[in-house]
Design a protein around this motif. Structure first.
Motif, short mmCIF file in Angstrom:
data_model
loop_
_atom_site.label_atom_id
_atom_site.label_comp_id
_atom_site.label_asym_id
_atom_site.label_seq_id
_atom_site.Cartn_x
_atom_site.Cartn_y
_atom_site.Cartn_z
N GLY A 1 0.82 -1.26 -0.11
CA GLY A 1 0.16 -0.02 0.02
C GLY A 1 0.75 1.38 0.14
O GLY A 1 2.16 1.19 0.04
N VAL A 2 0.16 2.49 0.12
CA VAL A 2 0.96 3.57 0.07
C VAL A 2 2.04 3.73 1.34
O VAL A 2 1.78 3.25 2.22
CB VAL A 2 -0.07 4.81 0.40
CG1 VAL A 2 0.64 6.14 0.46
CG2 VAL A 2 -0.89 4.95 -1.07
N ASN A 3 3.06 4.10 0.79
CA ASN A 3 4.60 4.37 1.68
C ASN A 3 4.78 2.92 2.14
O ASN A 3 5.71 2.92 3.08
CB ASN A 3 4.01 5.06 2.92
CG ASN A 3 3.67 6.42 2.56
OD1 ASN A 3 4.47 7.03 1.66
ND2 ASN A 3 2.91 7.28 3.22
N SER A 4 4.52 1.97 1.55
CA SER A 4 5.09 0.40 1.74
C SER A 4 5.70 -0.06 0.64
O SER A 4 5.29 -0.09 -0.45
CB SER A 4 3.91 -0.57 2.19
OG SER A 4 4.04 -1.75 1.66
N THR A 5 7.13 -0.29 0.96
CA THR A 5 7.93 -1.05 -0.18
C THR A 5 8.94 -1.99 0.43
O THR A 5 9.30 -1.81 1.34
CB THR A 5 8.59 -0.04 -0.91
OG1 THR A 5 9.59 0.67 -0.28
CG2 THR A 5 7.96 1.03 -1.75
N GLU A 6 8.87 -3.36 -0.19
CA GLU A 6 9.85 -4.26 0.43
C GLU A 6 10.49 -4.87 -1.03
O GLU A 6 10.23 -4.78 -2.17
CB GLU A 6 8.79 -5.41 0.64
CG GLU A 6 7.81 -5.04 2.05
CD GLU A 6 8.73 -4.76 3.17
OE1 GLU A 6 8.18 -4.23 3.90
OE2 GLU A 6 9.83 -5.13 3.19
N LYS A 7 11.81 -5.35 -0.60
CA LYS A 7 12.48 -5.91 -1.76
C LYS A 7 12.04 -7.25 -1.88
O LYS A 7 11.61 -7.98 -1.07
CB LYS A 7 14.10 -6.05 -1.31
CG LYS A 7 14.84 -4.60 -1.46
CD LYS A 7 16.18 -4.95 -1.26
CE LYS A 7 16.83 -3.35 -1.29
NZ LYS A 7 16.67 -2.77 -2.69
#
Lengths: 114, 110
Positions: free
Chosen positions: A51-57
């Protein structure tokens, strides 16, 4: 038909250039993904977002970065492109339910780094 | 990490022949999805299987989920040239990510 778009569709650039691959979806999906796929080969997850402001490798190490400032937009950036980055990049999105969701894929960006 | 293997890697059939691709995991899967990617295209969702032993049909396509939920298969009856493409299975991991199988490329000659 899913409403997920990628630009550019094809890109040929020189080594060392900074590039951003765009991905947008109009379905209001929370989950978004970036995959790297060499011709005829399997898909490798390189980034994802819940979701917004969530990032993962993802599972495949990548020198790219992503951002998720808006729900509908999930751009991927390469600060300094190299020939080893030559590949197809596929963006996908899915609803944010608790169970596995169908992933809808964009048409892909075919990147060639000279 | 979790790996999902598919066999065969490649199959070339004559139009009208049957085709089967198998998907295997060393761990128990909560569910499995199947996607088709046409040459030069992007993966398109076909179906999802959730229950042990589940069998689902879509016209000439039959999907099965193994009793132990460690394997799955896709069978196409009487292939057509429109079936050409790469078929991927995909398994859900504990982190709500899909791990795609290695894919089976199908070529159908008229």
């Amino acid at each position: 038909e899913a409403d997920i778009y990628q630009t550019p569709r094809y890109l040929v650039i020189g080594t060392g250039k900074k590039i951003t691959l765009e991905c947008s979806q109009t379905m209001g999906h929370d989950k978004m993904y970036w995959y790297q796929q060499d011709p005829g080969m399997e898909l490798h997850l390189i980034h994802y977002s819940y979701g917004v402001n969530s990032t993962e490798k993802g599972d495949l190490s990548s020198e790219s970065t992503v951002s998720r400032i808006r729900t509908e937009h999930f751009p991927l950036t390469l600060e300094s492109a190299r020939p080893s980055h030559t590949s197809q990049y596929l963006c996908a999105s899915a609803k944010g339910s608790a169970t596995a969701d169908t992933q809808y894929f964009g048409p892909g960006t075919r990147l060639t780094v000279l | 990490g979790q790996q999902v293997m598919q066999i065969p890697q490649y199959q070339h059939v004559q139009e009208g022949e049957d085709f089967t691709t198998y998907c295997n995991s060393s761990t128990t899967l909560s569910n499995i999805q199947w996607y088709k990617q046409r040459p030069g295209g992007h993966p398109v969702f076909l179906i999802q299987l959730v229950k042990s032993g589940e069998v689902k049909k879509q016209k000439r396509l039959t999907f099965q989920f193994g009793e132990a939920k460690k394997n799955s298969s896709l069978h196409i009856t009487a292939t057509q040239t429109t079936d050409v493409g790469t078929y991927f299975c995909a398994a859900l991991t504990g982190f709500q990510k899909l791990v795609f199988g290695t894919g089976t490329r199908l070529l159908v000659s008229p």
